[in-house]
Design a protein around this motif. Structure first.
Motif, PDB file in Angstrom:
ATOM      1  N   ASP A  56      71.355 -25.369  20.541  1.00 42.22           N
ATOM      2  CA  ASP A  56      71.945 -24.472  21.527  1.00 42.22           C
ATOM      3  C   ASP A  56      70.803 -23.733  22.236  1.00 42.22           C
ATOM      4  O   ASP A  56      70.101 -22.935  21.619  1.00 42.22           O
ATOM      5  CB  ASP A  56      72.883 -23.492  20.813  1.00 42.22           C
ATOM      6  CG  ASP A  56      73.561 -22.534  21.759  1.00 42.22           C
ATOM      7  OD1 ASP A  56      72.841 -21.775  22.455  1.00 42.22           O
ATOM      8  OD2 ASP A  56      74.802 -22.513  21.783  1.00 42.22           O
ATOM      9  N   ARG A  57      70.616 -24.002  23.520  1.00 42.26           N
ATOM     10  CA  ARG A  57      69.479 -23.431  24.268  1.00 42.26           C
ATOM     11  C   ARG A  57      69.506 -21.914  24.300  1.00 42.26           C
ATOM     12  O   ARG A  57      68.475 -21.262  24.186  1.00 42.26           O
ATOM     13  CB  ARG A  57      69.455 -23.969  25.696  1.00 42.26           C
ATOM     14  CG  ARG A  57      69.026 -25.395  25.771  1.00 42.26           C
ATOM     15  CD  ARG A  57      68.907 -25.799  27.212  1.00 42.26           C
ATOM     16  NE  ARG A  57      68.765 -27.245  27.293  1.00 42.26           N
ATOM     17  CZ  ARG A  57      68.619 -27.888  28.411  1.00 42.26           C
ATOM     18  NH1 ARG A  57      68.610 -27.235  29.556  1.00 42.26           N
ATOM     19  NH2 ARG A  57      68.482 -29.194  28.408  1.00 42.26           N
ATOM     20  N   ASP A  58      70.688 -21.331  24.481  1.00 43.11           N
ATOM     21  CA  ASP A  58      70.785 -19.870  24.524  1.00 43.11           C
ATOM     22  C   ASP A  58      70.385 -19.273  23.177  1.00 43.11           C
ATOM     23  O   ASP A  58      69.650 -18.282  23.123  1.00 43.11           O
ATOM     24  CB  ASP A  58      72.203 -19.443  24.903  1.00 43.11           C
ATOM     25  CG  ASP A  58      72.334 -17.933  24.980  1.00 43.11           C
ATOM     26  OD1 ASP A  58      71.557 -17.304  25.733  1.00 43.11           O
ATOM     27  OD2 ASP A  58      73.183 -17.371  24.261  1.00 43.11           O
ATOM     28  N   ALA A  59      70.849 -19.870  22.098  1.00 38.02           N
ATOM     29  CA  ALA A  59      70.487 -19.380  20.764  1.00 38.02           C
ATOM     30  C   ALA A  59      68.982 -19.502  20.546  1.00 38.02           C
ATOM     31  O   ALA A  59      68.350 -18.578  20.007  1.00 38.02           O
ATOM     32  CB  ALA A  59      71.247 -20.151  19.688  1.00 38.02           C
ATOM     33  N   LEU A  60      68.383 -20.618  20.972  1.00 39.18           N
ATOM     34  CA  LEU A  60      66.938 -20.787  20.807  1.00 39.18           C
ATOM     35  C   LEU A  60      66.164 -19.743  21.596  1.00 39.18           C
ATOM     36  O   LEU A  60      65.170 -19.197  21.100  1.00 39.18           O
ATOM     37  CB  LEU A  60      66.501 -22.195  21.217  1.00 39.18           C
ATOM     38  CG  LEU A  60      66.975 -23.337  20.316  1.00 39.18           C
ATOM     39  CD1 LEU A  60      66.422 -24.660  20.832  1.00 39.18           C
ATOM     40  CD2 LEU A  60      66.613 -23.114  18.865  1.00 39.18           C
ATOM     41  N   ARG A  61      66.613 -19.422  22.808  1.00 34.34           N
ATOM     42  CA  ARG A  61      65.928 -18.392  23.601  1.00 34.34           C
ATOM     43  C   ARG A  61      66.019 -17.036  22.906  1.00 34.34           C
ATOM     44  O   ARG A  61      65.044 -16.280  22.878  1.00 34.34           O
ATOM     45  CB  ARG A  61      66.521 -18.309  25.005  1.00 34.34           C
ATOM     46  CG  ARG A  61      65.984 -19.383  25.941  1.00 34.34           C
ATOM     47  CD  ARG A  61      66.383 -19.111  27.385  1.00 34.34           C
ATOM     48  NE  ARG A  61      67.766 -19.417  27.653  1.00 34.34           N
ATOM     49  CZ  ARG A  61      68.221 -20.624  27.987  1.00 34.34           C
ATOM     50  NH1 ARG A  61      67.406 -21.635  28.097  1.00 34.34           N
ATOM     51  NH2 ARG A  61      69.506 -20.809  28.200  1.00 34.34           N
ATOM     52  N   ARG A  62      67.178 -16.738  22.352  1.00 29.43           N
ATOM     53  CA  ARG A  62      67.337 -15.465  21.640  1.00 29.43           C
ATOM     54  C   ARG A  62      66.460 -15.427  20.386  1.00 29.43           C
ATOM     55  O   ARG A  62      65.863 -14.393  20.077  1.00 29.43           O
ATOM     56  CB  ARG A  62      68.808 -15.251  21.286  1.00 29.43           C
ATOM     57  CG  ARG A  62      69.660 -14.999  22.531  1.00 29.43           C
ATOM     58  CD  ARG A  62      71.144 -14.973  22.278  1.00 29.43           C
ATOM     59  NE  ARG A  62      71.541 -14.123  21.191  1.00 29.43           N
ATOM     60  CZ  ARG A  62      72.650 -14.292  20.472  1.00 29.43           C
ATOM     61  NH1 ARG A  62      73.481 -15.274  20.772  1.00 29.43           N
ATOM     62  NH2 ARG A  62      72.942 -13.486  19.487  1.00 29.43           N
ATOM     63  N   LEU A  63      66.347 -16.562  19.707  1.00 31.44           N
ATOM     64  CA  LEU A  63      65.484 -16.625  18.527  1.00 31.44           C
ATOM     65  C   LEU A  63      64.009 -16.532  18.916  1.00 31.44           C
ATOM     66  O   LEU A  63      63.211 -15.923  18.189  1.00 31.44           O
ATOM     67  CB  LEU A  63      65.772 -17.902  17.727  1.00 31.44           C
ATOM     68  CG  LEU A  63      67.090 -17.865  16.949  1.00 31.44           C
ATOM     69  CD1 LEU A  63      67.517 -19.271  16.538  1.00 31.44           C
ATOM     70  CD2 LEU A  63      66.983 -16.945  15.743  1.00 31.44           C
ATOM     71  N   ASP A  64      63.627 -17.099  20.053  1.00 31.25           N
ATOM     72  CA  ASP A  64      62.246 -16.964  20.536  1.00 31.25           C
ATOM     73  C   ASP A  64      61.880 -15.485  20.683  1.00 31.25           C
ATOM     74  O   ASP A  64      60.794 -15.063  20.295  1.00 31.25           O
ATOM     75  CB  ASP A  64      62.051 -17.655  21.892  1.00 31.25           C
ATOM     76  CG  ASP A  64      62.098 -19.169  21.810  1.00 31.25           C
ATOM     77  OD1 ASP A  64      62.008 -19.732  20.700  1.00 31.25           O
ATOM     78  OD2 ASP A  64      62.241 -19.797  22.891  1.00 31.25           O
ATOM     79  N   VAL A  65      62.795 -14.705  21.252  1.00 30.37           N
ATOM     80  CA  VAL A  65      62.546 -13.271  21.437  1.00 30.37           C
ATOM     81  C   VAL A  65      62.470 -12.572  20.083  1.00 30.37           C
ATOM     82  O   VAL A  65      61.586 -11.741  19.849  1.00 30.37           O
ATOM     83  CB  VAL A  65      63.623 -12.634  22.338  1.00 30.37           C
ATOM     84  CG1 VAL A  65      63.510 -11.118  22.362  1.00 30.37           C
ATOM     85  CG2 VAL A  65      63.541 -13.204  23.750  1.00 30.37           C
TER      86      VAL A  65
END
Length: 195
Positions: free
Chosen positions: A75-84
């Motif tokens: 899930d791209r949105d989840a990955l972006r949130r995890l990156d942060v």
């Protein structure tokens, strides 16, 4: 923000290159991550249909709880949130985290039957942060996988650090470093090894 080296923009930090890398990583990462897991862990991950993770960042108190992989893809949105969440808080710098790291955390939590939040002590480290830590302690590698977004130092409340380290070593799904005195375990999605 793109970094500059000798007056030139770093190609790894170029937004176009970063987006391309993200698309490729999201598309191929699932296959690579699944292939890196032992057969029993692969069967478990496939049978689950979705992969969830619970993370709390010690320094900031920020957290993520939810699905990061479903229907055969990240899930791209989840990955972006995890990156942060996994950013270097001292530099306020993010990098695309390797999603296989989340697969390692997911698999270990299932193996030890924990639904607690992982407490992340260190995720991504900017090269400057890593160099400063390496000057302070010989236990910090100058070529740490933290700088590549492939490692995290974690605790899992209710599970001893030794139990996490043993589970990771038994599963052979990446690097495992037990820091018993400091009360955390280093986990990464690099080659299987332990210290």
């Amino acid at each position: 923000m793109a970094r500059m080296f000798h007056g030139l923009q770093c190609p790894c930090c170029d937004p176009v290159v970063a987006k391309r890398r993200e698309v490729i990583r999201a598309g191929l990462g699932g296959l690579a991550a699944l292939a890196a897991l032992p057969a029993a862990a692969q069967a478990q991950a496939v049978a689950s249909g979705a992969r969830t993770i619970r993370i709390r960042r010690v320094q900031t108190g920020e957290s993520f709880e939810g699905i990061y992989w479903r229907d055969g893809r990240y899930d791209r949105d989840a990955l972006r949130r995890l990156d942060v969440l996994f950013r270097d808080p001292s530099m306020d710098e993010t990098t695309p985290m390797d999603p296989r790291l989340f697969d390692v955390l997911f698999t270990i939590a299932r193996h030890v039957r924990s639904d607690e939040f992982y407490e992340v002590i260190s995720g991504y480290r900017a090269p400057e942060t890593n160099a400063a830590r390496a000057r302070q302690s010989r236990r910090v590698s100058r070529v740490s996988l933290h700088m590549s977004g492939m490692a995290a130092d974690v605790r899992l409340p209710g599970t001893q650090s030794l139990g996490i380290a043993r589970a990771a070593a038994d599963l052979q799904i990446g690097g495992v470093g037990l820091y018993r005195r400091d009360g955390f375990v280093h986990l990464d999605c690099g080659p299987a090894r332990r210290w």
